[in-house]
Write a protein that holds these residues in place. Structure first.
Motif, PDB file in Angstrom:
ATOM      1  N   SER A 150       0.803  -1.115  -0.005  1.00  0.00           N
ATOM      2  CA  SER A 150       0.031  -0.012  -0.189  1.00  0.00           C
ATOM      3  C   SER A 150       0.909   1.264   0.012  1.00  0.00           C
ATOM      4  O   SER A 150       0.400   2.451  -0.375  1.00  0.00           O
ATOM      5  CB  SER A 150      -1.035   0.123   1.250  1.00  0.00           C
ATOM      6  OG  SER A 150      -0.023   0.072   2.554  1.00  0.00           O
ATOM      7  N   GLY A 151       2.327   1.073   0.429  1.00  0.00           N
ATOM      8  CA  GLY A 151       3.151   2.298   0.413  1.00  0.00           C
ATOM      9  C   GLY A 151       2.878   2.954   1.853  1.00  0.00           C
ATOM     10  O   GLY A 151       3.529   3.897   2.215  1.00  0.00           O
ATOM     11  N   VAL A 152       2.323   2.376   2.708  1.00  0.00           N
ATOM     12  CA  VAL A 152       1.868   2.773   4.256  1.00  0.00           C
ATOM     13  C   VAL A 152       2.523   1.909   5.119  1.00  0.00           C
ATOM     14  O   VAL A 152       2.106   0.556   5.132  1.00  0.00           O
ATOM     15  CB  VAL A 152       0.522   3.181   4.403  1.00  0.00           C
ATOM     16  CG1 VAL A 152       0.386   3.616   5.913  1.00  0.00           C
ATOM     17  CG2 VAL A 152      -0.097   4.165   3.376  1.00  0.00           C
ATOM     18  N   THR A 153       3.541   2.210   6.036  1.00  0.00           N
ATOM     19  CA  THR A 153       4.120   1.299   6.794  1.00  0.00           C
ATOM     20  C   THR A 153       3.237   0.792   7.745  1.00  0.00           C
ATOM     21  O   THR A 153       2.451   1.410   8.327  1.00  0.00           O
ATOM     22  CB  THR A 153       5.636   1.983   7.605  1.00  0.00           C
ATOM     23  OG1 THR A 153       6.322   2.427   6.478  1.00  0.00           O
ATOM     24  CG2 THR A 153       6.033   0.886   8.449  1.00  0.00           C
ATOM     25  N   GLY A 154       3.140  -0.524   8.130  1.00  0.00           N
ATOM     26  CA  GLY A 154       2.383  -1.344   9.194  1.00  0.00           C
ATOM     27  C   GLY A 154       3.203  -1.279  10.473  1.00  0.00           C
ATOM     28  O   GLY A 154       4.381  -0.809  10.491  1.00  0.00           O
ATOM     29  N   GLY A 155       2.705  -2.090  11.335  1.00  0.00           N
ATOM     30  CA  GLY A 155       3.228  -2.023  12.587  1.00  0.00           C
ATOM     31  C   GLY A 155       2.728  -3.013  13.503  1.00  0.00           C
ATOM     32  O   GLY A 155       1.623  -3.493  13.332  1.00  0.00           O
ATOM     33  N   ARG A 156       3.174  -3.363  14.906  1.00  0.00           N
ATOM     34  CA  ARG A 156       2.820  -4.283  15.737  1.00  0.00           C
ATOM     35  C   ARG A 156       2.722  -3.788  16.993  1.00  0.00           C
ATOM     36  O   ARG A 156       3.320  -4.017  17.933  1.00  0.00           O
ATOM     37  CB  ARG A 156       3.504  -5.558  15.780  1.00  0.00           C
ATOM     38  CG  ARG A 156       3.481  -6.374  14.536  1.00  0.00           C
ATOM     39  CD  ARG A 156       2.189  -7.278  14.567  1.00  0.00           C
ATOM     40  NE  ARG A 156       1.942  -7.849  15.888  1.00  0.00           N
ATOM     41  CZ  ARG A 156       2.227  -9.049  16.348  1.00  0.00           C
ATOM     42  NH1 ARG A 156       3.100  -9.812  15.312  1.00  0.00           N
ATOM     43  NH2 ARG A 156       1.956  -9.656  17.128  1.00  0.00           N
ATOM     44  N   PRO A 157       1.900  -2.752  17.503  1.00  0.00           N
ATOM     45  CA  PRO A 157       1.760  -1.870  18.570  1.00  0.00           C
ATOM     46  C   PRO A 157       1.385  -3.050  19.804  1.00  0.00           C
ATOM     47  O   PRO A 157       1.714  -2.683  20.865  1.00  0.00           O
ATOM     48  CB  PRO A 157       0.638  -0.819  18.493  1.00  0.00           C
ATOM     49  CG  PRO A 157      -0.184  -1.516  17.348  1.00  0.00           C
ATOM     50  CD  PRO A 157       0.980  -1.990  16.409  1.00  0.00           C
ATOM     51  N   ASP A 158       0.787  -4.048  19.324  1.00  0.00           N
ATOM     52  CA  ASP A 158       0.439  -4.967  20.536  1.00  0.00           C
ATOM     53  C   ASP A 158       1.738  -5.426  21.190  1.00  0.00           C
ATOM     54  O   ASP A 158       1.555  -6.022  22.167  1.00  0.00           O
ATOM     55  CB  ASP A 158      -0.430  -6.173  20.010  1.00  0.00           C
ATOM     56  CG  ASP A 158       0.308  -6.556  18.794  1.00  0.00           C
ATOM     57  OD1 ASP A 158       0.723  -6.131  17.799  1.00  0.00           O
ATOM     58  OD2 ASP A 158       0.583  -8.264  18.958  1.00  0.00           O
ATOM     59  N   MET A 159       2.943  -5.415  20.655  1.00  0.00           N
ATOM     60  CA  MET A 159       4.311  -6.007  21.010  1.00  0.00           C
ATOM     61  C   MET A 159       4.949  -4.972  21.825  1.00  0.00           C
ATOM     62  O   MET A 159       6.284  -5.297  22.152  1.00  0.00           O
ATOM     63  CB  MET A 159       4.955  -6.589  20.000  1.00  0.00           C
ATOM     64  CG  MET A 159       4.297  -7.776  19.278  1.00  0.00           C
ATOM     65  SD  MET A 159       3.848  -9.129  20.379  1.00  0.00           S
ATOM     66  CE  MET A 159       5.675  -9.744  20.550  1.00  0.00           C
ATOM     67  N   ILE A 160       4.569  -3.787  22.037  1.00  0.00           N
ATOM     68  CA  ILE A 160       5.412  -2.512  22.432  1.00  0.00           C
ATOM     69  C   ILE A 160       5.943  -3.083  24.038  1.00  0.00           C
ATOM     70  O   ILE A 160       7.074  -2.841  24.204  1.00  0.00           O
ATOM     71  CB  ILE A 160       4.499  -1.270  22.550  1.00  0.00           C
ATOM     72  CG1 ILE A 160       4.515  -0.806  21.207  1.00  0.00           C
ATOM     73  CG2 ILE A 160       5.127  -0.358  23.561  1.00  0.00           C
ATOM     74  CD1 ILE A 160       3.627   0.577  20.989  1.00  0.00           C
ATOM     75  N   GLU A 161       4.860  -3.515  24.788  1.00  0.00           N
ATOM     76  CA  GLU A 161       5.568  -3.887  26.022  1.00  0.00           C
ATOM     77  C   GLU A 161       6.323  -5.081  26.190  1.00  0.00           C
ATOM     78  O   GLU A 161       7.292  -4.928  27.038  1.00  0.00           O
ATOM     79  CB  GLU A 161       4.210  -4.352  26.892  1.00  0.00           C
ATOM     80  CG  GLU A 161       4.673  -4.459  28.413  1.00  0.00           C
ATOM     81  CD  GLU A 161       3.470  -4.167  29.454  1.00  0.00           C
ATOM     82  OE1 GLU A 161       3.761  -4.437  30.517  1.00  0.00           O
ATOM     83  OE2 GLU A 161       2.568  -3.575  29.331  1.00  0.00           O
ATOM     84  N   THR A 162       6.283  -5.931  25.467  1.00  0.00           N
ATOM     85  CA  THR A 162       6.995  -7.039  25.287  1.00  0.00           C
ATOM     86  C   THR A 162       8.512  -6.624  24.912  1.00  0.00           C
ATOM     87  O   THR A 162       9.614  -6.921  25.591  1.00  0.00           O
ATOM     88  CB  THR A 162       6.736  -8.094  24.116  1.00  0.00           C
ATOM     89  OG1 THR A 162       5.454  -8.434  24.441  1.00  0.00           O
ATOM     90  CG2 THR A 162       7.677  -9.319  24.086  1.00  0.00           C
ATOM     91  N   ILE A 163       8.771  -5.690  23.898  1.00  0.00           N
ATOM     92  CA  ILE A 163      10.120  -5.202  23.567  1.00  0.00           C
ATOM     93  C   ILE A 163      10.484  -4.254  24.651  1.00  0.00           C
ATOM     94  O   ILE A 163      11.910  -4.264  25.032  1.00  0.00           O
ATOM     95  CB  ILE A 163       9.904  -4.480  22.142  1.00  0.00           C
ATOM     96  CG1 ILE A 163       9.525  -5.499  21.026  1.00  0.00           C
ATOM     97  CG2 ILE A 163      11.351  -3.882  21.846  1.00  0.00           C
ATOM     98  CD1 ILE A 163      10.442  -6.669  20.637  1.00  0.00           C
TER      99      ILE A 163
END
Length: 272
Positions: A206-219
């Motif tokens: 799509s040309g729009v970067t995705g992400g995994r905010p559900d993993m913020i606390e893990t990292i």
């Protein structure tokens, strides 16, 4: 360098990690002040040294129609207002040599983006302003290679540098954090873990970067356990409608709970 080298930074004797947090990009004055006010209250409560982060310009975009900013001077003036209003230091990223002196008039820390950290002229220009320089580790670089970026700052007459790890490319559309690199980079300079950018999923069709905010606390938890000096977290009160990097930002409503738990982990780690 020492945290005390940064103007207006608080809680430097708290034996805590420090925090760089704010929106990906400055979208306007009201949103910047709203986010800053909330984060300042949380970090004062938890005794976390805090730097407000906001990009005055987004030069690295996948598509030409992506949001790049509201105007350089307008955004920089908002960053200065945040600093003056809440008595906190600020950081913004620069992309061209001419940006260094301009941004240094408004902020306390100049950030070198990961894709540009090998650009010698840019690193030297940032160092020569006398400001603290935040060197983002290139997604394509080894931890060991970051010693050369730090050395460029030193060779330019400054010892005010730290390193921020923002993940390493894992295939074409994912990032991974190699925690073995944290102690390596800490040998060269204080080291920050960029939690939210480490969870990006770039190069989407799509040309729009995705992400995994559900993993913020893990990292973030793993970073604290592995003795990072600081954390970098982009946050917004409405990530779904943010104009830049919404898919990997932390919803502001979750920040206090996250930081409270991370401070508790830090105290436990410090007791060993």
């Amino acid at each position: 360098m020492q945290l005390s080298d940064i103007p207006q930074i608080k809680h430097v004797d708290a034996d805590n990690f420090f925090l760089l947090a704010g929106p990906c990009a400055i979208e306007g004055e009201d949103m910047a002040l709203r986010i800053a006010e909330k984060v300042v209250k949380i970090t004062d409560k938890l005794n976390i040294p805090y730097v407000f982060k906001g990009s005055f310009k987004k030069a690295n975009r996948s598509r030409i129609d992506s949001f790049t900013g509201i105007g350089d001077e307008k955004a920089l003036k908002i960053l200065r207002k945040v600093s003056e209003t809440f008595k906190v230091p600020t950081v913004t990223d620069i992309h061209e040599v001419s940006d260094a002196a301009m941004a240094a008039e408004y902020v306390d820390i100049l950030q070198i983006p990961a894709f540009l950290v090998r650009q010698t002229d840019l690193v030297v220009a940032a160092a020569q302003t006398g400001k603290v320089v935040n060197l983002k580790k290139g997604q394509f670089m080894s931890p060991e290679a970051m010693k050369h970026a730090v050395q460029k700052v030193k060779d330019s007459g400054s010892d005010k540098a730290w390193i921020t790890d923002r993940g390493t490319m894992f295939g074409y559309q994912d990032m991974i954090v190699d925690f073995r690199g944290i102690p390596t980079m800490r040998e060269f300079a204080p080291t920050v873990l960029d939690v939210t950018h480490s969870l990006q999923q770039p190069n989407q069709t799509s040309g729009v970067t995705g992400g995994r905010p559900d993993m913020i606390e893990t990292i973030a938890r793993a970073g604290i356990v592995n003795h990072v000096d600081g954390l970098f977290i982009e946050t917004h009160f409405d990530p779904a409608n943010a104009k830049s990097d919404g898919p990997n930002m932390l919803d502001l409503q979750y920040l206090e709970g996250l930081l409270t738990r991370l401070v508790a982990i830090r105290k436990t780690v410090n007791s060993f």
